[in-house]
Design an enzyme around this catalytic site. Sequence first.
Site, PDB file in Angstrom:
ATOM      1  N   CYS A   1       1.174  -1.041   0.222  1.00 17.95           N
ATOM      2  CA  CYS A   1      -0.156  -0.088   0.138  1.00 17.95           C
ATOM      3  C   CYS A   1       1.291   1.428  -0.128  1.00 17.95           C
ATOM      4  O   CYS A   1       0.519   1.887  -0.720  1.00 17.95           O
ATOM      5  CB  CYS A   1      -1.016  -0.043   1.047  1.00 17.95           C
ATOM      6  SG  CYS A   1      -1.452  -1.916   1.048  1.00 17.95           S
TER       7      CYS A   1
ATOM      8  N   HIS B   1      -3.341   7.196   2.843  1.00 14.49           N
ATOM      9  CA  HIS B   1      -3.444   5.717   2.227  1.00 14.49           C
ATOM     10  C   HIS B   1      -4.797   5.069   2.759  1.00 14.49           C
ATOM     11  O   HIS B   1      -5.661   5.233   3.546  1.00 14.49           O
ATOM     12  CB  HIS B   1      -2.409   4.547   2.247  1.00 14.49           C
ATOM     13  CG  HIS B   1      -2.994   3.588   2.572  1.00 14.49           C
ATOM     14  ND1 HIS B   1      -3.898   2.952   0.629  1.00 14.49           N
ATOM     15  CD2 HIS B   1      -3.149   2.539   3.071  1.00 14.49           C
ATOM     16  CE1 HIS B   1      -4.474   2.154   1.006  1.00 14.49           C
ATOM     17  NE2 HIS B   1      -4.030   1.303   2.347  1.00 14.49           N
TER      18      HIS B   1
ATOM     19  N   ASN C   1     -10.358  -0.223  -0.408  1.00 15.12           N
ATOM     20  CA  ASN C   1      -9.177   0.274   0.171  1.00 15.12           C
ATOM     21  C   ASN C   1      -8.064  -0.513  -1.110  1.00 15.12           C
ATOM     22  O   ASN C   1      -8.272  -2.092  -1.407  1.00 15.12           O
ATOM     23  CB  ASN C   1      -8.729  -0.955   1.380  1.00 15.12           C
ATOM     24  CG  ASN C   1      -6.482  -0.998   1.461  1.00 15.12           C
ATOM     25  OD1 ASN C   1      -6.014  -1.049   0.580  1.00 15.12           O
ATOM     26  ND2 ASN C   1      -5.664  -1.149   2.251  1.00 15.12           N
TER      27      ASN C   1
END
Length: 321
Positions: free
Chosen positions: A113, A248, A278
């Site tokens: 990520c 993020h 996500n």
Amino acid sequence: MMTTRIIGTGSALPAYTLTNDDLSKFLDTSDEWIRTRTGIRSRQLAGEGETAVTLAAEAGKKALEAGKTAPCEIQMVFVATCSSENYFPSVACRVQEALGLKNASALDLSAACSGFLFALHTAHAYIMSGYCDTALVIGTETLSRTIDWTDRSTCVLFGDGAGACVVKKDEEGILDVVQHSDGTRGDVLMASAESRPTPVSAARKGMPLQMDGQAVFRFAVKTVPECIQELMDKTGRSLEEIDHVVLHQANSRIIEAVAKRLHMPLEKFRMNLDRHGNTSAASIPILLDELNRNGTLHKGDLVLLSGFGAGLTWGSALLTW
Ligand code: ACO
């Protein structure tokens, strides 16, 4: 001061949207549980024919158009991904082919990520070293294909997509970047590929994404504010000066906790995870593209990007838009 500027953004999302109510039809979960624990309402999933490459190429094409950059001007392609279909060729080489970036060299980076942040930093370092002037930086993921769709503690969290930026040498743009890793904590978030038997070792089965959710939560809310403060100290800028935080998009509760620890207004923390979930390395550039296109970002605004993920990895970048 010579630096690197983001001059064009683009993003691409799969056509199919899966809502929390859709999930509750085949899992013991509910819209209420997912929304209150994560902030997510829906996510897009890659269908037949949609891959990390097709999404990356579509996002990259839009970024080139927005940045009024011809394919022949791109000298480097950096693609951050941890969910590519192939070991090789790289997604970056496939994107080069799809977009006709004939003067570029291309490579993938893996930092989960944090991948887009690390790829942007790499592009910046290449540009600052004088190796190139113009690069395409992409984050692309089809993590839905690495997830166990019977595991309600992970499958509700993720979505697929890609985001891209054209970056170019300029007098304004990135002020500085910090990035970190801690391999000793790698076990809290893992997925592994299948391997075939060899004359000296047995076949290994792949393992779908596994996560210690609470450990990731604790890691994020402690490390991200520290990393942001480190960057502010390094640049000599103050948190009050920041116009937009593009963190993020893992979980709205993490974002709220980071805002609280930094004593910053939550309104500055931009979010789209309610719609996309996500998307790992794609989350920061997708959100950046949405903010750019809907007129939220204005020339001269101070923008903070911050990512964290498997590895463990984390990093932040401060830039003027
Ligand atoms: N629906 C309903 N119940 C669920 C679900 C679900 N989808 N998932 C878990 N539960 C249950 C559990 O089984 C458990 O039940 P039990 O008490 O009967 O055992 C209960 O809910 C609580 O489970 P916890 O894991 O303690 O739930 P928690 O409040 O910690 O929330 C979550 C889980 C949302 C994953 C949280 O830990 C979190 O946000 N962690 C951060 C991780 C993250 O965002 N990762 C993203 C990927 S990593 C990255 O991007 C860097």
